[in-house]
Design a protein around this motif. Structure first.
Motif, short mmCIF file in Angstrom:
data_model
loop_
_atom_site.label_atom_id
_atom_site.label_comp_id
_atom_site.label_asym_id
_atom_site.label_seq_id
_atom_site.Cartn_x
_atom_site.Cartn_y
_atom_site.Cartn_z
N GLU A 37 -8.59 12.19 -4.94
CA GLU A 37 -8.21 12.00 -3.54
C GLU A 37 -7.67 10.60 -3.31
OE1 GLU A 37 -11.51 12.94 -1.02
OE2 GLU A 37 -11.54 15.05 -1.64
N LEU A 38 -8.30 9.60 -3.94
CA LEU A 38 -7.85 8.22 -3.79
C LEU A 38 -6.45 8.05 -4.37
CD1 LEU A 38 -8.37 5.29 -2.99
CD2 LEU A 38 -9.49 4.98 -5.20
N LEU A 39 -6.21 8.63 -5.53
CA LEU A 39 -4.90 8.54 -6.14
C LEU A 39 -3.84 9.20 -5.27
CD1 LEU A 39 -3.22 7.64 -8.54
CD2 LEU A 39 -3.81 9.79 -9.68
N ALA A 40 -4.16 10.35 -4.71
CA ALA A 40 -3.21 11.05 -3.83
C ALA A 40 -2.92 10.21 -2.59
CB ALA A 40 -3.77 12.41 -3.43
N THR A 41 -3.94 9.57 -2.05
CA THR A 41 -3.75 8.72 -0.87
C THR A 41 -2.87 7.52 -1.21
OG1 THR A 41 -5.89 9.38 0.03
CG2 THR A 41 -4.95 7.32 0.86
N LYS A 42 -3.14 6.91 -2.37
CA LYS A 42 -2.33 5.76 -2.79
C LYS A 42 -0.86 6.16 -2.95
CE LYS A 42 -5.77 2.95 -5.19
NZ LYS A 42 -6.18 2.44 -6.50
N ARG A 43 -0.63 7.33 -3.55
CA ARG A 43 0.74 7.80 -3.75
C ARG A 43 1.42 8.05 -2.40
NH1 ARG A 43 -0.64 11.90 -8.57
NH2 ARG A 43 -0.49 10.41 -10.28
N ALA A 44 0.70 8.66 -1.48
CA ALA A 44 1.28 8.94 -0.17
C ALA A 44 1.60 7.65 0.56
CB ALA A 44 0.31 9.79 0.66
N GLU A 45 0.72 6.67 0.47
CA GLU A 45 0.96 5.38 1.12
C GLU A 45 2.13 4.66 0.47
OE1 GLU A 45 -0.43 4.11 3.90
OE2 GLU A 45 -1.46 6.03 4.07
N TYR A 46 2.24 4.75 -0.85
CA TYR A 46 3.33 4.08 -1.56
C TYR A 46 4.67 4.71 -1.18
CZ TYR A 46 6.10 2.02 -5.27
OH TYR A 46 7.06 1.34 -5.97
N ASP A 47 4.70 6.03 -1.02
CA ASP A 47 5.94 6.70 -0.63
C ASP A 47 6.43 6.25 0.74
OD1 ASP A 47 6.01 8.08 -2.99
OD2 ASP A 47 5.17 9.94 -2.15
N ARG A 48 5.51 5.87 1.61
CA ARG A 48 5.87 5.43 2.97
C ARG A 48 5.98 3.92 3.06
NH1 ARG A 48 1.41 8.55 6.28
NH2 ARG A 48 0.32 8.03 4.40
N ASP A 49 5.89 3.24 1.94
CA ASP A 49 5.91 1.78 1.93
C ASP A 49 7.27 1.27 2.37
OD1 ASP A 49 5.39 -0.88 1.53
OD2 ASP A 49 5.22 -0.74 -0.64
N SER A 50 7.30 0.47 3.41
CA SER A 50 8.55 -0.08 3.89
C SER A 50 8.59 -1.61 3.74
CB SER A 50 8.76 0.31 5.37
OG SER A 50 7.70 -0.20 6.14
N SER A 51 7.80 -2.12 2.81
CA SER A 51 7.77 -3.57 2.61
C SER A 51 9.11 -4.05 2.06
CB SER A 51 6.65 -3.95 1.64
OG SER A 51 6.96 -3.51 0.34
N VAL A 52 9.36 -5.32 2.23
CA VAL A 52 10.60 -5.92 1.75
C VAL A 52 10.70 -5.75 0.24
CG1 VAL A 52 11.84 -8.10 1.49
CG2 VAL A 52 10.70 -7.56 3.65
N ALA A 53 9.60 -5.96 -0.47
CA ALA A 53 9.62 -5.83 -1.92
C ALA A 53 9.98 -4.41 -2.34
CB ALA A 53 8.27 -6.22 -2.50
N SER A 54 9.44 -3.41 -1.65
CA SER A 54 9.76 -2.02 -1.98
C SER A 54 11.22 -1.70 -1.69
CB SER A 54 8.86 -1.06 -1.20
OG SER A 54 7.54 -1.20 -1.63
N GLN A 55 11.73 -2.20 -0.57
CA GLN A 55 13.11 -1.96 -0.24
C GLN A 55 14.03 -2.62 -1.26
OE1 GLN A 55 14.09 0.12 2.18
NE2 GLN A 55 11.93 0.49 2.54
#
Length: 61
Positions: A37-55
């Protein structure tokens, strides 16, 4: 005797039985489920990551 709480199983156990409790199959199954569950949550949060570094990283691909 002193008791501690297993945060994985949400039960109180004797300190002297903590190692045995950690080796129980039910504890291992619950731990694996929570880790999934934690891994799935981390993946979901990473997919929605709008940080400058991610962009910036998307421009490198």
């Amino acid at each position: 005797m002193e008791q501690v709480r297993c945060n994985i199983c949400q039960v109180s156990i004797e300190v002297s039985a903590a190692k045995e409790h950690a080796m129980l199959q039910s504890h291992a199954e619950q731990k694996a489920r929570l880790e999934g569950e934690l891994l799935a949550t981390k993946r979901a949060e990473y997919d929605r990551d709008s940080s400058v570094a991610s962009q910036w990283a998307t421009t490198l691909q």
